[in-house]
Design an enzyme around this catalytic site. Structure first.
Site, PDB file in Angstrom:
ATOM      1  N   GLU A   1      -2.530 -33.164 -19.052  1.00 40.55           N
ATOM      2  CA  GLU A   1      -2.617 -32.504 -20.357  1.00 40.55           C
ATOM      3  C   GLU A   1      -3.070 -31.047 -20.250  1.00 40.55           C
ATOM      4  OE1 GLU A   1      -4.868 -34.833 -23.125  1.00 40.55           O
ATOM      5  OE2 GLU A   1      -3.489 -36.524 -23.041  1.00 40.55           O
TER       6      GLU A   1
ATOM      7  N   GLU B   1      -0.296 -42.340 -20.434  1.00 41.90           N
ATOM      8  CA  GLU B   1      -1.407 -42.722 -21.321  1.00 41.90           C
ATOM      9  C   GLU B   1      -0.847 -43.201 -22.637  1.00 41.90           C
ATOM     10  OE1 GLU B   1      -4.608 -39.959 -22.034  1.00 41.90           O
ATOM     11  OE2 GLU B   1      -4.638 -39.302 -19.929  1.00 41.90           O
TER      12      GLU B   1
END
Length: 480
Positions: free
Chosen positions: A169, A368
């Site tokens: 991220e 995720e």
């Protein structure tokens, strides 16, 4: 009820993920101060219930027990991150720490001996504080230090790691540090953020360049948090707003890290507002173009819904993406009220199709996906097990759409849940729990939740029976 067995491809990766800062604890191996430890010293009140990252899940001392719990919850793969601060305890540079090498080799060997593939991520928000003082991702010096860290990891652990990832991220620290005040050093300055983003992308490319010289059998990629962007309506103004939001939040990292090029419309927009990074060279762009991800991790939690801007911008306010759109709260949306996120399972299907259609169907996996819930003690039975049927249904509903995506030809190789054992979650600390295994903060006792038992069965069977009536667009209709 219409039940169908959803079977996943052979050798599908079933697992979960966490990060060093959120799970290891400080330990006694030697570790430089991270930005999170620095921030906690300066503003402990910003952290939920004043809980820091000094102990977290104490994985550094309990890794053998934890690997057995991985087996008991059906893991054939698991994503860790390697702590830059632990590997280089003198502020992220200097001599490598032999104790850190021993810890990670012991952990990875234990995982390998238990048939758990190691997905190793090199950076998960945990900048060494000394390097932040030198400019963080705004500095070429830090890019060079990161590449040295990456090279060291490839050399020390390359024989054990199944897949590598440069960043998790990377958009997160840019938003948190430069636009939205949830990461240290809490600056609000888009142009500085753009420079930090550019150097992050350059660091990704330079790490891949070094990786390719190592001639390892593994692949290297990146893990991006991606939300499909939906306009409020088909009104042209709403559509334009959604396109701009998508450029900022999706294409900004996805295009250069996977395609090697920057979105022309985003570059043009930032040029018009004098927000482009100033420190760039042709050599940088060449490196980015020639060193792209070989595999892509997709973190999906919620959709992004936007509409046309309803009010004029205050030109005296800091430049932000929200100058070009407003967020849309869709009436009737399903919510995870604890986290404040919309639950929209079909978004995982839309995301996978985007990657298939626009990014050459690069080898990908869901890296995720998960549901954070507060006060899970409410759902404990007499034995102390959390009966989290809500999490089981959440996983099933998302996997049903993931199955649809695979059936539609998307090159999806696995599903990793966030997370394995309840872990420390940045400024939210332990407010919301995500794990397949519950953690008693007082005793460090681990107890497998009902979802952990489900996940073991799911992995063993490589599929599950699903009530297809739960799908918004049923699988049967999709097949017709």
């Amino acid at each position: 009820m219409t039940s169908q067995y959803l079977s996943f491809p052979e050798n599908f990766w079933w697992g979960s993920a966490w990060s060093a800062e959120q799970a290891e604890g400080r330990g006694t191996t030697g570790k430089a101060e991270t930005v999170w430890e620095r921030w906690y010293k300066e503003q402990p009140n910003r952290f939920y219930k004043n809980i820091d990252s000094s102990i977290t899940t104490d994985h550094i001392n309990r890794y053998k027990e934890d690997v057995q719990l991985m087996k008991q919850t059906g893991h054939n793969s698991f994503r860790v991150s390697i702590s830059w601060s632990r590997m280089f305890p003198n502020g992220g540079t200097g001599d490598v720490n032999p104790e850190a090498i021993n810890f990670y080799r012991n952990l990875f060997t234990e995982m390998t001996n238990n048939n758990i593939k190691i997905f190793a991520n090199l950076y998960h928000f945990d900048m060494p504080a000394d390097l932040q003082d030198k400019g963080g991702w705004e500095s070429r010096l830090v890019v060079d230090a990161y590449v040295n860290f990456a090279k060291t990891c490839f050399e020390e652990f390359g024989d054990l790691v199944y897949h590598w990832f440069t960043f998790n991220e990377p958009l997160g620290p840019i938003l948190g540090s430069y636009l939205e005040d949830f990461h240290y050093p809490n600056v609000i300055d888009f142009k500085r953020g753009a420079q930090a983003a550019f150097f992050t992308i350059l660091a990704h490319a330079k790490a891949i360049e070094v990786f390719k010289k190592e001639k390892l059998t593994s692949k290297i990629g990146v893990i991006l948090n991606l939300s499909p962007t939906f306009p409020r309506s088909q009104n042209p103004h709403d559509i334009k707003a959604a396109e701009i939001a998508d450029l900022f939040y999706t294409r900004s990292f996805l295009d250069p890290m996977v395609k090697g090029t920057f979105p022309e419309k985003l570059v043009s927009l930032l040029k018009d507002y004098d927000q482009l990074p100033v420190d760039t060279t042709e050599e940088d762009f060449s490196c980015i173009q020639n060193n792209v991800a070989q595999i892509l991790g997709l973190n999906y939690y919620e959709p992004r819904r936007v509409k046309a801007k309803m009010h004029a911008i205050n030109q005296e306010s800091p430049f932000l993406p929200e100058w070009f759109f407003d967020y849309h709260i869709m009436p009737g949306r399903k919510m995870n009220e604890y986290r404040g996120w919309e639950i929209y399972e079909k978004g995982i299907y839309d995301l996978c199709l985007d990657i298939k259609n626009n990014y050459n169907n690069i080898e990908s996996f869901i890296s995720e996906n998960g549901m954070g819930v507060a006060d899970e003690e409410r759902f404990m039975d007499e034995s102390g097990q959390v009966i989290d049927t809500y999490r089981i249904e959440y996983i099933k509903d998302h996997l049903a759409y993931l199955w649809k995506a695979i059936d539609a030809g998307c090159n999806i190789k696995g599903y990793h849940l966030w997370t394995f054992i309840d872990c420390w979650s940045w400024i939210n600390s332990y407010k919301n729990r995500y794990g397949l295994v519950s953690l008693n903060l007082d005793t460090q006792e681990r107890t497998i939740k009902k979802s952990g038992e489900f996940y073991k069965q799911l992995s063993d069977d490589n599929g599950f029976y699903y009530d297809t009536n739960r799908l918004i667009n049923s699988i049967e209709n999709y097949k017709k």
